[in-house]
Structure formats: structure tokens, C-alpha cells
Design a protein around this motif. Structure first.
Motif, PDB file in Angstrom:
ATOM      1  N   GLU A 271      60.888 102.109  22.368  1.00  0.00           N
ATOM      2  CA  GLU A 271      60.732 100.671  22.171  1.00  0.00           C
ATOM      3  C   GLU A 271      61.006  99.924  23.469  1.00  0.00           C
ATOM      4  O   GLU A 271      60.248  99.008  23.842  1.00  0.00           O
ATOM      5  N   VAL A 272      62.106 100.298  24.162  1.00  0.00           N
ATOM      6  CA  VAL A 272      62.454  99.635  25.424  1.00  0.00           C
ATOM      7  C   VAL A 272      61.355  99.878  26.453  1.00  0.00           C
ATOM      8  O   VAL A 272      60.946  98.947  27.187  1.00  0.00           O
ATOM      9  N   ASP A 273      60.851 101.122  26.516  1.00  0.00           N
ATOM     10  CA  ASP A 273      59.757 101.421  27.452  1.00  0.00           C
ATOM     11  C   ASP A 273      58.525 100.574  27.121  1.00  0.00           C
ATOM     12  O   ASP A 273      57.852 100.055  28.039  1.00  0.00           O
ATOM     13  N   GLU A 274      58.229 100.428  25.830  1.00  0.00           N
ATOM     14  CA  GLU A 274      57.065  99.629  25.415  1.00  0.00           C
ATOM     15  C   GLU A 274      57.282  98.168  25.774  1.00  0.00           C
ATOM     16  O   GLU A 274      56.367  97.513  26.305  1.00  0.00           O
ATOM     17  N   GLU A 275      58.490  97.633  25.498  1.00  0.00           N
ATOM     18  CA  GLU A 275      58.784  96.241  25.856  1.00  0.00           C
ATOM     19  C   GLU A 275      58.687  96.059  27.364  1.00  0.00           C
ATOM     20  O   GLU A 275      58.158  95.043  27.845  1.00  0.00           O
ATOM     21  N   HIS A 276      59.204  97.032  28.101  1.00  0.00           N
ATOM     22  CA  HIS A 276      59.133  96.961  29.556  1.00  0.00           C
ATOM     23  C   HIS A 276      57.696  96.964  30.033  1.00  0.00           C
ATOM     24  O   HIS A 276      57.310  96.194  30.930  1.00  0.00           O
ATOM     25  N   ARG A 277      56.874  97.823  29.434  1.00  0.00           N
ATOM     26  CA  ARG A 277      55.460  97.888  29.818  1.00  0.00           C
ATOM     27  C   ARG A 277      54.780  96.547  29.518  1.00  0.00           C
ATOM     28  O   ARG A 277      54.031  96.020  30.342  1.00  0.00           O
ATOM     29  N   LYS A 278      55.093  95.973  28.316  1.00  0.00           N
ATOM     30  CA  LYS A 278      54.491  94.688  27.958  1.00  0.00           C
ATOM     31  C   LYS A 278      54.964  93.586  28.902  1.00  0.00           C
ATOM     32  O   LYS A 278      54.175  92.730  29.323  1.00  0.00           O
ATOM     33  N   ALA A 279      56.273  93.606  29.259  1.00  0.00           N
ATOM     34  CA  ALA A 279      56.806  92.591  30.165  1.00  0.00           C
ATOM     35  C   ALA A 279      56.156  92.722  31.530  1.00  0.00           C
ATOM     36  O   ALA A 279      55.824  91.702  32.183  1.00  0.00           O
ATOM     37  N   VAL A 280      55.961  93.965  31.973  1.00  0.00           N
ATOM     38  CA  VAL A 280      55.298  94.176  33.268  1.00  0.00           C
ATOM     39  C   VAL A 280      53.874  93.636  33.194  1.00  0.00           C
ATOM     40  O   VAL A 280      53.382  92.975  34.130  1.00  0.00           O
ATOM     41  N   GLU A 281      53.171  93.890  32.078  1.00  0.00           N
ATOM     42  CA  GLU A 281      51.794  93.382  31.900  1.00  0.00           C
ATOM     43  C   GLU A 281      51.785  91.853  31.931  1.00  0.00           C
ATOM     44  O   GLU A 281      50.934  91.254  32.580  1.00  0.00           O
ATOM     45  N   ARG A 282      52.742  91.241  31.213  1.00  0.00           N
ATOM     46  CA  ARG A 282      52.794  89.772  31.186  1.00  0.00           C
ATOM     47  C   ARG A 282      53.060  89.229  32.571  1.00  0.00           C
ATOM     48  O   ARG A 282      52.436  88.248  32.988  1.00  0.00           O
ATOM     49  N   LEU A 283      53.975  89.881  33.292  1.00  0.00           N
ATOM     50  CA  LEU A 283      54.273  89.407  34.644  1.00  0.00           C
ATOM     51  C   LEU A 283      53.061  89.569  35.554  1.00  0.00           C
ATOM     52  O   LEU A 283      52.788  88.692  36.392  1.00  0.00           O
ATOM     53  N   LYS A 284      52.348  90.689  35.371  1.00  0.00           N
ATOM     54  CA  LYS A 284      51.146  90.888  36.189  1.00  0.00           C
ATOM     55  C   LYS A 284      50.137  89.776  35.894  1.00  0.00           C
ATOM     56  O   LYS A 284      49.545  89.209  36.817  1.00  0.00           O
ATOM     57  N   GLU A 285      49.960  89.499  34.591  1.00  0.00           N
ATOM     58  CA  GLU A 285      49.018  88.439  34.221  1.00  0.00           C
ATOM     59  C   GLU A 285      49.496  87.094  34.766  1.00  0.00           C
ATOM     60  O   GLU A 285      48.700  86.304  35.295  1.00  0.00           O
ATOM     61  N   GLN A 286      50.829  86.865  34.639  1.00  0.00           N
ATOM     62  CA  GLN A 286      51.373  85.593  35.113  1.00  0.00           C
ATOM     63  C   GLN A 286      51.190  85.476  36.616  1.00  0.00           C
ATOM     64  O   GLN A 286      50.774  84.421  37.126  1.00  0.00           O
ATOM     65  N   TYR A 287      51.473  86.540  37.359  1.00  0.00           N
ATOM     66  CA  TYR A 287      51.297  86.498  38.810  1.00  0.00           C
ATOM     67  C   TYR A 287      49.810  86.385  39.175  1.00  0.00           C
ATOM     68  O   TYR A 287      49.465  85.715  40.160  1.00  0.00           O
ATOM     69  N   ALA A 288      48.952  87.016  38.385  1.00  0.00           N
ATOM     70  CA  ALA A 288      47.510  86.898  38.668  1.00  0.00           C
ATOM     71  C   ALA A 288      47.086  85.451  38.460  1.00  0.00           C
ATOM     72  O   ALA A 288      46.308  84.901  39.260  1.00  0.00           O
ATOM     73  N   GLU A 289      47.555  84.784  37.405  1.00  0.00           N
ATOM     74  CA  GLU A 289      47.196  83.380  37.177  1.00  0.00           C
ATOM     75  C   GLU A 289      47.793  82.499  38.249  1.00  0.00           C
ATOM     76  O   GLU A 289      47.140  81.555  38.724  1.00  0.00           O
ATOM     77  N   MET A 290      49.056  82.831  38.645  1.00  0.00           N
ATOM     78  CA  MET A 290      49.675  82.029  39.682  1.00  0.00           C
ATOM     79  C   MET A 290      48.918  82.195  40.993  1.00  0.00           C
ATOM     80  O   MET A 290      48.771  81.234  41.758  1.00  0.00           O
ATOM     81  N   LYS A 291      48.405  83.384  41.194  1.00  0.00           N
ATOM     82  CA  LYS A 291      47.631  83.625  42.406  1.00  0.00           C
ATOM     83  C   LYS A 291      46.335  82.815  42.349  1.00  0.00           C
ATOM     84  O   LYS A 291      45.917  82.240  43.347  1.00  0.00           O
ATOM     85  N   LYS A 292      45.736  82.767  41.163  1.00  0.00           N
ATOM     86  CA  LYS A 292      44.516  81.971  40.999  1.00  0.00           C
ATOM     87  C   LYS A 292      44.829  80.507  41.226  1.00  0.00           C
ATOM     88  O   LYS A 292      44.072  79.814  41.915  1.00  0.00           O
ATOM     89  N   ASP A 293      45.872  80.035  40.609  1.00  0.00           N
ATOM     90  CA  ASP A 293      46.244  78.629  40.771  1.00  0.00           C
ATOM     91  C   ASP A 293      46.593  78.360  42.217  1.00  0.00           C
ATOM     92  O   ASP A 293      46.245  77.280  42.752  1.00  0.00           O
ATOM     93  N   LEU A 294      47.185  79.251  42.863  1.00  0.00           N
ATOM     94  CA  LEU A 294      47.539  79.080  44.263  1.00  0.00           C
ATOM     95  C   LEU A 294      46.261  79.042  45.097  1.00  0.00           C
ATOM     96  O   LEU A 294      46.167  78.278  46.081  1.00  0.00           O
ATOM     97  N   GLY A 295      45.294  79.832  44.674  1.00  0.00           N
ATOM     98  CA  GLY A 295      44.028  79.849  45.382  1.00  0.00           C
ATOM     99  C   GLY A 295      43.294  78.515  45.197  1.00  0.00           C
ATOM    100  O   GLY A 295      42.598  78.052  46.081  1.00  0.00           O
ATOM    101  N   LYS A 296      43.431  77.871  44.068  1.00  0.00           N
ATOM    102  CA  LYS A 296      42.794  76.576  43.835  1.00  0.00           C
ATOM    103  C   LYS A 296      43.433  75.527  44.722  1.00  0.00           C
ATOM    104  O   LYS A 296      42.742  74.677  45.249  1.00  0.00           O
ATOM    105  N   PHE A 297      44.730  75.566  44.854  1.00  0.00           N
ATOM    106  CA  PHE A 297      45.407  74.554  45.641  1.00  0.00           C
ATOM    107  C   PHE A 297      45.181  74.786  47.146  1.00  0.00           C
ATOM    108  O   PHE A 297      45.209  73.837  47.894  1.00  0.00           O
ATOM    109  N   SER A 298      44.952  75.921  47.562  1.00  0.00           N
ATOM    110  CA  SER A 298      44.824  76.179  49.004  1.00  0.00           C
ATOM    111  C   SER A 298      43.422  75.775  49.479  1.00  0.00           C
ATOM    112  O   SER A 298      43.233  75.545  50.652  1.00  0.00           O
ATOM    113  N   THR A 299      42.436  75.608  48.670  1.00  0.00           N
ATOM    114  CA  THR A 299      41.121  75.193  49.107  1.00  0.00           C
ATOM    115  C   THR A 299      41.069  73.686  49.348  1.00  0.00           C
ATOM    116  O   THR A 299      40.178  73.174  49.970  1.00  0.00           O
ATOM    117  N   PHE A 300      41.860  72.966  48.901  1.00  0.00           N
ATOM    118  CA  PHE A 300      41.826  71.521  49.124  1.00  0.00           C
ATOM    119  C   PHE A 300      42.267  71.213  50.449  1.00  0.00           C
ATOM    120  O   PHE A 300      42.755  70.961  51.249  1.00  0.00           O
TER     121      PHE A 300
END
Length: 166
Positions: free
Chosen positions: A137-166
């Protein structure tokens, strides 16, 4: 001839002297006979019948012991021996009962220990299964948390990319 007679006479004297020396030094028969006579005289005359009385007393004491004392001792010993044997048998029976009880208690204790050990083994196995499940269960939660963080960092990277073009 005279010299022969003289030699013969002196040889007789020598022979007689040798015989006397021999009888005094080497022939002990007269001394032994004297000692024997003295011993017999001492034993028979001075001691009288004392040894006979002592031997008679010993004979009477042995007769008394054989006829009276030994049978009495034998009877007493047999009576006491029967009592001792009965007590010994009772003690042996008691010891056997105690040993049997002890063996039964030991068997019950050993059975309890074995049952307790089996119960602990089962509890340990259940605990290990539960730990394995919790780890999964802990391994699964950890895997899910890692996935969420990856998604969150990917979105933050996208948002960062939007702000850097201006």
C-alpha cells in the motif's frame, strides 16, 4: 714312634677341643631342650588351669550367644525388618505417584508451550503478511504521489513556459 704318639695325642686334644667348640657354638639342642623344659614348667605349674578356665568361659559365652542372644536378635531384626520393608514400600509408592504427577504436569506444560509457540508462529506469519500488504500500500501511495508530483511539475513547467514567452 714317640713323635707319632705325641702327634696322635695332640691330634686327640685338638679333636676333643674341636668337638667341645662345636658343641658350644653350633649344637643348640641342650639350650633348646632347657628352654622347652622351662616353658612347659612355666605353663603347667605357674599358670595352672587358668587357660582352661578362660577357654571354658569362652565356650559358655559362645553357647549362651548361640542359644539365646542370636535367636532374640534374629527375631527382633525380622520384626523390625518387616516394618522397614512396609515403610519402604509405602515410600516407593509415594515416590512413584509423585513422579507420575510430575510427568503429567510436565507433559501439560510442554503441550502448552508447543501450542503457545504455534500460536506465536501463526501471529508472526499474520504480522508479516500484514506488513507486506502495508508495504505494498505504501509503495502504491508512493508511486501515485510520484506520478502526481510528475504531473504537477509537468504542468508547472508548462505554466512556466507560458510566462517566459511574454
Amino acid at each position: 714312634m714317640r713323635s707319632q704318639l705325641k702327634a696322635s695325642s695332640s691330634s686327640r686334644h685338638v679333636h676333643r677341643d674341636l668337638g667341645e667348640i662345636h658343641s658350644r657354638l653350633l649344637d643348640h639342642r641342650p639350650v633348646i631342650q632347657g628352654e622347652t623344659r622351662y616353658f612347659v614348667k612355666e605353663f603347667e605349674e605357674k599358670r595352672g588351669l587358668r587357660e582352661m578356665r578362660v577357654l571354658e568361659n569362652l565356650k559358655n559365652m559362645i553357647h549362651e550367644t548361640n542359644e539365646h542372644t542370636l535367636p532374640k536378635c534374629r527375631k527382633t531384626m525380622q520384626d523390625n525388618l518387616n516394618q522397614v520393608l512396609q515403610r519402604l514400600q509405602a515410600a516407593t509408592d509415594s515416590v512413584c505417584r509423585l513422579q507420575q504427577r510430575e510427568q503429567e504436569q510436565k507433559k501439560i506444560y510442554n503441550d502448552h508451550i508447543i501450542a503457545s509457540e504455534n500460536q506465536h508462529i501463526i501471529q508472526w506469519e499474520d504480522f508479516m503478511k500484514e506488513q507486506h500488504n502495508k508495504q505494498a500500500e505504501v509503495d502504491e501511495e508512493h508511486r501515485k504521489a510520484v506520478e502526481r508530483l510528475k504531473e504537477q511539475y509537468a504542468e508547472m513547467k508548462k505554466d512556466l513556459g507560458k510566462f517566459s514567452t511574454f
